[in-house]
Design an enzyme around this catalytic site. Sequence first.
Site, PDB file in Angstrom:
ATOM      1  N   GLY A 133     -10.653  -2.781   2.221  1.00  0.00           N
ATOM      2  CA  GLY A 133      -9.866  -2.814   3.453  1.00  0.00           C
ATOM      3  C   GLY A 133      -9.877  -1.485   4.170  1.00  0.00           C
ATOM      4  O   GLY A 133     -10.814  -0.692   4.031  1.00  0.00           O
ATOM      5  N   ASP A 134      -8.811  -1.252   4.909  1.00  0.00           N
ATOM      6  CA  ASP A 134      -8.742  -0.038   5.734  1.00  0.00           C
ATOM      7  C   ASP A 134      -8.527   1.233   4.920  1.00  0.00           C
ATOM      8  O   ASP A 134      -8.895   2.322   5.353  1.00  0.00           O
ATOM      9  CB  ASP A 134      -7.600  -0.162   6.742  1.00  0.00           C
ATOM     10  CG  ASP A 134      -6.245  -0.208   6.046  1.00  0.00           C
ATOM     11  OD1 ASP A 134      -5.455   0.734   6.191  1.00  0.00           O
ATOM     12  OD2 ASP A 134      -5.985  -1.192   5.329  1.00  0.00           O
ATOM     13  N   THR A 166       0.875  -1.181   0.000  1.00  0.00           N
ATOM     14  CA  THR A 166       0.000   0.000   0.000  1.00  0.00           C
ATOM     15  C   THR A 166       0.908   1.226   0.000  1.00  0.00           C
ATOM     16  O   THR A 166       1.999   1.164   0.548  1.00  0.00           O
ATOM     17  CB  THR A 166      -0.826   0.004   1.311  1.00  0.00           C
ATOM     18  OG1 THR A 166      -1.676  -1.115   1.301  1.00  0.00           O
ATOM     19  CG2 THR A 166      -1.640   1.274   1.473  1.00  0.00           C
ATOM     20  N   THR A 199      -0.410   1.306   6.717  1.00  0.00           N
ATOM     21  CA  THR A 199      -0.230   0.186   5.796  1.00  0.00           C
ATOM     22  C   THR A 199      -0.142  -1.083   6.636  1.00  0.00           C
ATOM     23  O   THR A 199       0.242  -1.026   7.803  1.00  0.00           O
ATOM     24  CB  THR A 199       1.037   0.354   4.928  1.00  0.00           C
ATOM     25  OG1 THR A 199       1.330  -0.887   4.281  1.00  0.00           O
ATOM     26  CG2 THR A 199       2.247   0.747   5.758  1.00  0.00           C
ATOM     27  N   GLY A 200      -0.507  -2.216   6.045  1.00  0.00           N
ATOM     28  CA  GLY A 200      -0.447  -3.467   6.798  1.00  0.00           C
ATOM     29  C   GLY A 200      -1.709  -4.264   6.621  1.00  0.00           C
ATOM     30  O   GLY A 200      -2.406  -4.126   5.618  1.00  0.00           O
ATOM     31  N   HIS A 201      -2.029  -5.103   7.610  1.00  0.00           N
ATOM     32  CA  HIS A 201      -3.203  -5.961   7.499  1.00  0.00           C
ATOM     33  C   HIS A 201      -4.474  -5.150   7.721  1.00  0.00           C
ATOM     34  O   HIS A 201      -4.784  -4.738   8.839  1.00  0.00           O
ATOM     35  CB  HIS A 201      -3.113  -7.118   8.495  1.00  0.00           C
ATOM     36  CG  HIS A 201      -4.238  -8.079   8.346  1.00  0.00           C
ATOM     37  ND1 HIS A 201      -5.161  -8.311   9.338  1.00  0.00           N
ATOM     38  CD2 HIS A 201      -4.621  -8.847   7.289  1.00  0.00           C
ATOM     39  CE1 HIS A 201      -6.062  -9.189   8.901  1.00  0.00           C
ATOM     40  NE2 HIS A 201      -5.749  -9.525   7.664  1.00  0.00           N
ATOM     41  N   GLY A 202      -5.200  -4.905   6.625  1.00  0.00           N
ATOM     42  CA  GLY A 202      -6.336  -3.988   6.640  1.00  0.00           C
ATOM     43  C   GLY A 202      -7.389  -4.277   7.684  1.00  0.00           C
ATOM     44  O   GLY A 202      -7.856  -3.382   8.387  1.00  0.00           O
TER      45      GLY A 202
END
Length: 319
Positions: A199-200, A169, A220-223
């Site tokens: 996602g987020d 992202t 950024t990362g696991h949404g």
Amino acid sequence: LGRMKPVVVVHGGAGRIFREREEGCRAGVVRAALRGYALLKQGGSAVDAVEEAVRSMEDDPHFNAGCGSVLNEKGEVEMDAIIMDGKNLDSGAVSAVKCIANPIKLARLVMEKTKHMLLTDHGAHLFAQAMGIPEIPGEKLITERSRERWKKNLEPDSNPEEFQKDLGTVGAVAIDSEGNVACATSTGGLSNKMIGRVGDTACIGSGGYADNHSGATSTTGHGESIMKVVLARLILYHMEQGMSPEVAADTALDYMKTRVGGLGGVIVVNKAGEWAARFSTKQMSWATVKDDNLHYGIYAGEEHIKSVDEALASEREGF
């Protein structure tokens, strides 16, 4: 009111960056930060700077945003993006958009030309047409790498989660000479995600948040984990309680890890122009420009510093 020194911070995604892509990711975040800073130096707004920085990374196939986005379960690109202006808390976002080169541009138009904050899928597509944004064939956004990964993830014994670690992202935060802050985030989402998964990134307070009273952040990362803790807003809350950008970022990332087992990364700038780039994953490509100095890195504890002039010169030579 004293003139603020402009600052821009960008990230190219948290996760695992494979060796052969490191240089490209470094060069990509550096280019984006230099472009955003150049606008700020000419008196451009924080919103202009974050849009420009993110657009630069959307156009770079190294990142999971715009060209280079990962594919959903059906093998298509569906992208999410958000932009937010800290002056009045105006925000614009798009989700599940296809066939446009720069979702961040469309997000900004949602912010400025509609009364709404988030347009999705077909409605976003109609709005893009109305705004004269050129449609491009979906294939134009698909890289060989994304297609390979998609195929691998379709194999019966594959574990898409394993590949998720190499996310990418992109995002930017900035403060301009007027003291206004802004954030922008853009993504292709998770590889082999369900059709229509958002996602987020498109969610205000999760994928990003900007408020002149405290600062701005892009995540950024696991949404799904980021959404559970509303990560961007959580970081600003910690700064409102008096924490520095770095401590606020670490505290929020630590909470996300202990509470829901989620990993990620964030970039932050506060209203005083102090910045941070922090992550709980193995890596995150990031770059900052402040006081005419460029800082950048990928690994924890890694920080290279160059003068902007030096950086621009090596930019011209092709890094």
